[in-house]
Each structure stands twice: as structure tokens, then as C-alpha cells.
Scaffold this motif. Structure first.
Motif, mmCIF file in Angstrom:
data_model
loop_
_atom_site.group_PDB
_atom_site.id
_atom_site.type_symbol
_atom_site.label_atom_id
_atom_site.label_comp_id
_atom_site.label_asym_id
_atom_site.label_seq_id
_atom_site.Cartn_x
_atom_site.Cartn_y
_atom_site.Cartn_z
ATOM 1 N N ALA A 32 -1.763 3.251 -2.161
ATOM 2 C CA ALA A 32 -1.625 3.293 -3.617
ATOM 3 C C ALA A 32 -1.084 4.633 -4.104
ATOM 4 C CB ALA A 32 -2.985 3.019 -4.265
ATOM 5 N N ASN A 33 -1.349 5.710 -3.379
ATOM 6 C CA ASN A 33 -0.922 7.045 -3.807
ATOM 7 C C ASN A 33 0.420 7.457 -3.224
ATOM 8 O OD1 ASN A 33 -3.392 7.311 -5.201
ATOM 9 N ND2 ASN A 33 -4.423 8.061 -3.356
ATOM 10 N N CYS A 67 2.616 -1.228 -2.279
ATOM 11 C CA CYS A 67 3.119 -2.587 -2.498
ATOM 12 C C CYS A 67 3.532 -2.755 -3.963
ATOM 13 C CB CYS A 67 2.059 -3.614 -2.112
ATOM 14 S SG CYS A 67 0.589 -3.590 -3.161
ATOM 15 N N ARG A 68 4.108 -3.919 -4.269
ATOM 16 C CA ARG A 68 4.611 -4.157 -5.618
ATOM 17 C C ARG A 68 3.516 -4.587 -6.589
ATOM 18 N NH1 ARG A 68 10.194 -7.566 -4.303
ATOM 19 N NH2 ARG A 68 11.186 -5.953 -3.015
ATOM 20 N N ARG A 69 2.292 -4.736 -6.121
ATOM 21 C CA ARG A 69 1.229 -5.261 -6.964
ATOM 22 C C ARG A 69 0.352 -4.164 -7.556
ATOM 23 N NH1 ARG A 69 -2.478 -7.929 -4.773
ATOM 24 N NH2 ARG A 69 -2.865 -9.394 -6.478
ATOM 25 N N ILE A 70 0.781 -2.907 -7.430
ATOM 26 C CA ILE A 70 0.050 -1.808 -8.052
ATOM 27 C C ILE A 70 0.225 -1.927 -9.564
ATOM 28 C CG2 ILE A 70 -0.119 0.708 -8.252
ATOM 29 C CD1 ILE A 70 -0.945 -0.269 -5.517
ATOM 30 N N ASN A 127 -7.171 -2.691 -8.545
ATOM 31 C CA ASN A 127 -8.284 -3.270 -9.294
ATOM 32 C C ASN A 127 -8.984 -4.370 -8.514
ATOM 33 O OD1 ASN A 127 -7.660 -1.549 -11.433
ATOM 34 N ND2 ASN A 127 -6.297 -3.045 -12.397
ATOM 35 N N GLU A 128 -8.223 -5.231 -7.858
ATOM 36 C CA GLU A 128 -8.826 -6.319 -7.093
ATOM 37 C C GLU A 128 -9.627 -5.788 -5.903
ATOM 38 O OE1 GLU A 128 -5.661 -8.853 -5.948
ATOM 39 O OE2 GLU A 128 -5.422 -9.779 -7.938
#
Length: 499
Positions: free
Chosen positions: A356-357, A363-366, A371-372
Motif C-alpha cells: 500500500a505504501n 494494486c489498483r484497489r487502494i 480498508n477491507e
């Protein structure tokens, strides 16, 4: 005539005396076992029958009744084989009643008369000593039982036999079995060392502070950053087990082993259950509520890797044991308390993909991916972690550096010194357990430190800092000050605790 011999039933780490009563009465030969026995006890009649037959003793053509008193106490396990066989031999006249008087017997019988090991030999020996009795146990469990000091200095109060014939000869005083000698667990010479860690100065410091104050630690970082590597090295920088702690760790291991006997613990336990572990596996369970992972890590470290992959329900049951240092398991047939004073270390990725960092690898879902992933962790559980730190990826320069980091032995000396400071203050616990008036008395800051704490307090509402979070900062700052050798909290200690 009713033949009697003592044995016991386990309720957690506590043992309850059980009176084995054997009665022969006229009638067709029936071997009955009464007193809430489980399947293993019900099957003992065949093991006892075959074992006695193997040494040339046939069962009498009478009705055999074996009562396990108190009858309303649930009993399970194969350790009732030996006391049933001894009681039956007394009832048959093969052994004099006084030969087994004053003994507690445990042991599983094989079909050829050998006495197999059973769990709980050390707690059984401790219980027998408290009752003023001696212990008969399998030879495999003798070294374990010898640590109780029963019949010290020569452990003459413990009889450890490999075969029922040896035991009969000893009880008839035609042969003398040597007392068992205690064995200590072999020290881990290959225990992971902190010198293997390259880079990560902040994470290394966090590990040292966590060890010095007994704080729970949460490591967050991308895959391959070294989170598991760091956690595995925490036991190596903790102070050695004290005598009482070693005994507690060994007793828990004894109740959980398969019956081969355990050696006295020489180092702190490190448990790392897989994230698929059930709630019962983690806190303990089963019909007799056996110890779970949190009890097996008592006086040691419980490491939960991939923390969000554990079920939320399983993780939330840790909240109470973390606070109280014990776990109470309530079942229909038992209400048992196990010790569970462990240090919790957990590791997790920042999101499911783990990057994420890192804009290039994320990935494209950040931020949905983040959150998930994090929604599985409850706020009250996260509040139990005194120290939370980001573990960045190790640079190639640090990875290829020939210079090793500081060794575990050097860090362990500082940790032990800091813990000695805490105990010399007569606070009765490590800083992680300080609370209330005692925390306020021992964590008094200087003027600059107080100014910084006042600023934290004033901003607590806007920053959503809970009362537990505020106390967490003060506890960690107290540990940092102890490592620094300072009596009062300075601003630098409070600031370091907030990072």
C-alpha cells in the motif's frame, strides 16, 4: 473387601484426588467401571486384562466392580490403567494392601504389561507431595516427576517403573528400583540472534523497549521486510526464566504433551500458531479444557503472523487474557482457569497485496484494499498493543553490508538491567502492567516532559486518543527512561514513545 489406591484427575493445572475402589463379588465375571469414565477409561478393562494375563495373572471368575470416587467428577485419560490394575491385584491377594498404601499411581498399560507414559507427571508429583503421599509413575515420566522434589534429596518418594513386573517386585521388596534423576531441557544453541538483522534501527529499538517493559508489539510492513525475523529474536533478548516461572512453564508443557515426559524448561516459550487456528486451539478447550496456545506461551512470547488473517472472533477472545494474565474456560462439565501471562507480538501487511505504501507495486484497489484488510481488527484489540511500528523494506545497501548488527547477548544485558530497575522500585510488575496511582507515581515527568504530556492531553479529543492509548504512551515512555537510566520522564522519552 474393597481394595483402594489413590490416583487423580486434572482440572487445569490443579489435581483432584481420586479414590480407586475395586470390589469382587459373587456372580458371573463382569468387569464394570463406574464414576463418569470416558471412552479411554472404559477401554482400560481390556488393557488391564491383557497386561495381567501377560504376567501370568488371570482375572478371578467373579464380578469385578471398579469405582472412581468421587463419582460426580468427570474423568478422562489412560492414566487410570495402572491404579486399576494395582487395586485389582490387591483385591485378588496378589499384592498386600499396605504395599500400595500412601501412594498415588498414574500410568497407561500396554497389552504386554509395559507401563506407558502419560501427561501431567509433574503436576501429579506436586499434588502427591501436597497430600503427603508418594508417586508411582511410568519410567518415561520419572525424570519429569523428579523436579517436584518429592522425597528429596534422593527422590525416594517416586517409583518409576518400565514394566508392571518391575513394579510388583519393588512393592514386594524383592527388587529395588533406582529413584529417577531430573533432566533439564537442552538449551537452544541455534536460537536466532539479533546480529542476523540488517538495518531496521527503529524496529530493533522497538523490540528492545518491548522486551524491557513487557509491552505488546505490532509490526506492520510489506512482505520481506523482516517482521517475522525480528519477532523470532525476541525470546533471545528476554531475561532467563526464574525458578517459579520455569516450573509453571514445565507444568503446562507436561499437561499438553503426549505422555513421553518433558524436561525442565530452560528458555522462554515462543509459540507461533498458524492463522487458521481455532478459538479453542488459541485459548484452550476440549472436554477437559486443555491449555491452548496462550497458556503454552505463558512467561514467553505469542507471535501471531498475518494478524488480520485470523478470524475476528478468535482475536477478540485475547483481549481479556491480555489484561488479566489468565484465561477462564467455562464448560458444562468443568470451569477451569489456566495461566496466560504472555507477551503478544503480531505482524501484518499494510493491506492484502502488501504494498500500500509503494505506488509502483500497489494494486489498483487502494484504498479499498486497505480498508477491507484492516476492518478485521477491532479497535479494542489494537489498543492492547503498547508499541506499533512500521517496518520498512531493507535497502540493498544494508542487506549487502558486511557489518552485523548488535548481538542478542548485548541487548539482553540492557534489557535485564532495565527490568531490574523496575523490580527494584518494588512496583511488583513490569511497566506494561503499571496502572492507576502506581503509574502516576512512577511516571512523573520533568517540566519539559510534563509540557509535552499536557499537549497530548489537550489534543487527545481531536486526535481520538483513548484513555488506554494515553496510558500506553506513558508506560512506554517509562520503559524508555529505564533503558536510558533516568529516574524521571524527559520530553525525549515521551516523544520517543509517541513515534
Amino acid at each position: 473387601m474393597v481394595a483402594r489406591i489413590n490416583t487423580l484427575a486434572f482440572q487445569g493445572m490443579n489435581a483432584v484426588k481420586v479414590d480407586v475402589q475395586v470390589h469382587l463379588s459373587p456372580g458371573k465375571m463382569v468387569f464394570n467401571t463406574v464414576g463418569l469414565p470416558d471412552k479411554a477409561i472404559g477401554e482400560s478393562r481390556e488393557r488391564v486384562r491383557s497386561a495381567l494375563s501377560a504376567i501370568g495373572l488371570g482375572l478371578p471368575p467373579e464380578r469385578i466392580t471398579v469405582n472412581l470416587a468421587p463419582a460426580d467428577l468427570p474423568k478422562e485419560g489412560s492414566h487410570y490403567d495402572l491404579p486399576i490394575a494395582l487395586g485389582l491385584m490387591v483385591a485378588m491377594g496378589a499384592l498386600p494392601a499396605e504395599a500400595v498404601d500412601g501412594f498415588v499411581a498414574i500410568g497407561e498399560l500396554s497389552l504386554d504389561g509395559r507401563i506407558g507414559g502419560v501427561p501431567g507427571a509433574l503436576p501429579a508429583a506436586m499434588a502427591a507431595m501436597s497430600w503427603g503421599l508418594c508417586l508411582i509413575c511410568p519410567a518415561d515420566c520419572g525424570p519429569e516427576a523428579a523436579w517436584s522434589g518429592l522425597g528429596a534429596p534422593d527422590n525416594q518418594g517416586i517409583i518409576a517403573a518400565e514394566h508392571i513386573l518391575q513394579l510388583i517386585s519393588h512393592l514386594r521388596e524383592t527388587q529395588t528400583l533406582p529413584p529417577p534423576e531430573p533432566r533439564i531441557e537442552t538449551a537452544h544453541e541455534d536460537m536466532p540472534d539479533m546480529s542476523d538483522v540488517r538495518g531496521q534501527p527503529e524496529a530493533r529499538l522497538a523490540l528492545e523497549v518491548a522486551a524491557a517493559g513487557g509491552h505488546n508489539l505490532l509490526l506492520t510492513g510489506p512482505p520481506g521486510a523482516g517482521k517475522s525475523m525480528l519477532a523470532a529474536r525476541l525470546p533471545g533478548i528476554l531475561p532467563p526464566l526464574q525458578s517459579r516461572q520455569r516450573l509453571e512453564v514445565t507444568m503446562i508443557k507436561s499437561l499438553s504433551c503426549g505422555g513421553s515426559g518433558v524436561n525442565m524448561a530452560s528458555h522462554r516459550p515462543f509459540r507461533a500458531p498458524h492463522h487458521s487456528a481455532s478459538m479453542a486451539a488459541l485459548i484452550g478447550g476440549g472436554r477437559q479444557a486443555k491449555p491452548g496456545e496462550i497458556s503454552l506461551s505463558h512467561n514467553g512470547v505469542l507471535f501471531l503472523d498475518e494478524l488480520p488473517e485470523f478470524s475476528r472472533q478468535t482475536l477478540d477472545v485475547l483481549r481479556q487474557p491480555i489484561e488479566t494474565g489468565e484465561v477462564e474456560i467455562a464448560r458444562a462439565e468443568a470451569h477451569i482457569t489456566h495461566p496466560a501471562k504472555f507477551q503478544l507480538v503480531a505482524a501484518m501487511n499494510p493491506c492484502r497485496c502488501g504494498h500500500a505504501n509503494d505506488p509502483e507495486l500497489a494494486c489498483r484497489r487502494i484504498p479499498q484494499c486497505i480498508n477491507e484488510y484492516l476492518v478485521r481488527l477491532s479497535g479494542p484489540l489494537l489498543d492492547r498493543f503498547d508499541i506499533r511500528i512500521e517496518v520498512p523494506p531493507v535497502s540493498s545497501r544494508d542487506m549487502l553490508s558486511p557489518d552485523s548488527g548488535e548481538s542478542s547477548a548485548d541487548i539482553a544485558r540492557r534489557v535485564e538491567h532495565a527490568q531490574n530497575i523496575q523490580f527494584n522500585r518494588n512496583q511488583g510488575c513490569l511497566n506494561a502492567n503499571l496502572d492507576g496511582e502506581l503509574l502516576r507515581d512512577l511516571a512523573r515527568p520533568d517540566e519539559e516532559g510534563q509540557a509535552l504530556i499536557d499537549k497530548i492531553t489537550n489534543e487527545a479529543i481531536s486526535s481520538k486518543l483513548t484513555a488506554r492509548g494515553y496510558i500506553r504512551i506513558i508506560r512506554v515512555a517509562r520503559t524508555i527512561a529505564d533503558l536510558d537510566g533516568c529516574e524521571h520522564l524527559a520530553a525525549r522519552h515521551v516523544a520517543s514513545a509517541m513515534v
